[in-house]
Design an enzyme around this catalytic site. Structure first.
Site, PDB file in Angstrom:
ATOM      1  N   LYS A  51       0.819  -1.230   0.000  1.00  0.00           N
ATOM      2  CA  LYS A  51       0.000   0.000   0.000  1.00  0.00           C
ATOM      3  C   LYS A  51       0.852   1.279   0.000  1.00  0.00           C
ATOM      4  O   LYS A  51       0.553   2.239  -0.677  1.00  0.00           O
ATOM      5  CB  LYS A  51      -0.863   0.075   1.275  1.00  0.00           C
ATOM      6  N   LYS A  52       1.929   1.262   0.831  1.00  0.00           N
ATOM      7  CA  LYS A  52       2.642   2.526   1.112  1.00  0.00           C
ATOM      8  C   LYS A  52       4.072   2.552   0.581  1.00  0.00           C
ATOM      9  O   LYS A  52       4.777   3.553   0.747  1.00  0.00           O
ATOM     10  CB  LYS A  52       2.629   2.771   2.616  1.00  0.00           C
TER      11      LYS A  52
HETATM   12  N1  C2G Z   1      -6.731   8.392   9.754  1.00  0.00           N
HETATM   13  C1  C2G Z   1      -7.422   9.545  10.152  1.00  0.00           C
HETATM   14  N2  C2G Z   1      -6.730  10.708  10.380  1.00  0.00           N
HETATM   15  C2  C2G Z   1      -5.389  10.744  10.213  1.00  0.00           C
HETATM   16  C3  C2G Z   1      -4.682   9.581   9.815  1.00  0.00           C
HETATM   17  C4  C2G Z   1      -5.387   8.404   9.596  1.00  0.00           C
HETATM   18  O1  C2G Z   1      -8.648   9.526  10.328  1.00  0.00           O
HETATM   19  N3  C2G Z   1      -4.759  11.914  10.437  1.00  0.00           N
HETATM   20  C5  C2G Z   1      -7.510   7.173   9.510  1.00  0.00           C
HETATM   21  C6  C2G Z   1      -7.382   6.660   8.061  1.00  0.00           C
HETATM   22  O2  C2G Z   1      -8.264   7.339   7.221  1.00  0.00           O
HETATM   23  C7  C2G Z   1      -7.753   5.187   8.223  1.00  0.00           C
HETATM   24  C8  C2G Z   1      -7.187   4.865   9.615  1.00  0.00           C
HETATM   25  O3  C2G Z   1      -6.974   6.120  10.283  1.00  0.00           O
HETATM   26  O4  C2G Z   1      -9.164   5.036   8.219  1.00  0.00           O
HETATM   27  C9  C2G Z   1      -5.874   4.106   9.538  1.00  0.00           C
HETATM   28  O5  C2G Z   1      -4.969   4.852   8.737  1.00  0.00           O
HETATM   29  P1  C2G Z   1      -3.630   4.123   8.200  1.00  0.00           P
HETATM   30  O6  C2G Z   1      -2.966   3.456   9.314  1.00  0.00           O
HETATM   31  O7  C2G Z   1      -2.900   5.114   7.359  1.00  0.00           O
HETATM   32  O8  C2G Z   1      -4.205   2.961   7.310  1.00  0.00           O
HETATM   33  P2  C2G Z   1      -4.577   2.971   5.766  1.00  0.00           P
HETATM   34  O9  C2G Z   1      -3.395   2.840   4.907  1.00  0.00           O
HETATM   35  O10 C2G Z   1      -5.528   4.077   5.499  1.00  0.00           O
HETATM   36  O11 C2G Z   1      -5.300   1.536   5.732  1.00  0.00           O
HETATM   37  O12 C2G Z   1      -8.187  -1.628   3.896  1.00  0.00           O
HETATM   38  C10 C2G Z   1      -7.938  -0.270   4.026  1.00  0.00           C
HETATM   39  C11 C2G Z   1      -6.571   0.019   4.539  1.00  0.00           C
HETATM   40  O13 C2G Z   1      -6.044  -1.003   5.291  1.00  0.00           O
HETATM   41  C12 C2G Z   1      -6.579   1.304   5.311  1.00  0.00           C
END
Ligand code: C2G
Length: 139
Positions: A51-52
């Site tokens: 993903k990242k």
């Molecule tokens: N999030 C948020 N505010 C932030 C950072 C993150 O609300 N400042 C939310 C993201 O939108 C997500 C959750 O926290 O809903 C987890 O974020 P990440 O760890 O970055 O995960 P992500 O890559 O978005 O994984 O199947 C979907 C993925 O696994 C989501």
């Protein structure tokens, strides 16, 4: 909406939750408020790489332990793929799928199975920013 009157409303959300921060806390607390039971799919190290483009700082077991230690979280499991949402929704009997709005529209096609809700992200905080600020401090 619960499966039948009086039934628990089961909420499902996903994330990597690396370098756990207030944005993660907020989305999990808000997701929990949308129902009676919260299950969280924590992305595997391999899925995070996919993903990242980088492996997480905190490895899978630690991220799972941190998320499952939260009072608002009832269940956790390892998310292996972004393409398995349909299976995960069925397996965890989810009534509501919740994601941050950086995923807006990406999971609408699951609306036949459950409610899909996108919550506003918490501004000004991200794992990437935290990593960059640490790098800056070390320079
Ligand atoms: N999030 C948020 N505010 C932030 C950072 C993150 O609300 N400042 C939310 C993201 O939108 C997500 C959750 O926290 O809903 C987890 O974020 P990440 O760890 O970055 O995960 P992500 O890559 O978005 O994984 O199947 C979907 C993925 O696994 C989501």
């Amino acid at each position: 909406m619960a499966a039948y009157p009086g039934a628990m409303t089961r909420v499902l959300t996903f994330g990597t939750f690396d370098l756990f921060h207030i944005g993660h806390v907020n989305v999990l607390l808000r997701a929990a408020d949308l129902g009676d039971h919260l299950t969280v799919g924590v992305s595997s190290d391999e899925l995070t790489m996919a993903k990242k483009g980088r492996y997480p700082v905190y490895r899978e077991e630690h991220r799972l332990a941190i998320v499952s230690s939260l009072a608002c979280v009832d269940d956790v499991f390892v998310e292996q793929s972004l393409e398995l949402k349909g299976e995960y929704i069925a397996e965890h009997r989810a009534d509501v799928l919740v994601m941050g709005d950086d995923w807006k529209g990406r999971f609408d096609h699951h609306r036949e199975q459950c409610e899909v809700i996108y919550l506003p992200r918490t501004a000004e905080v991200s794992t990437t920013d935290i990593i960059q600020s640490i790098r800056r401090d070390l320079d």
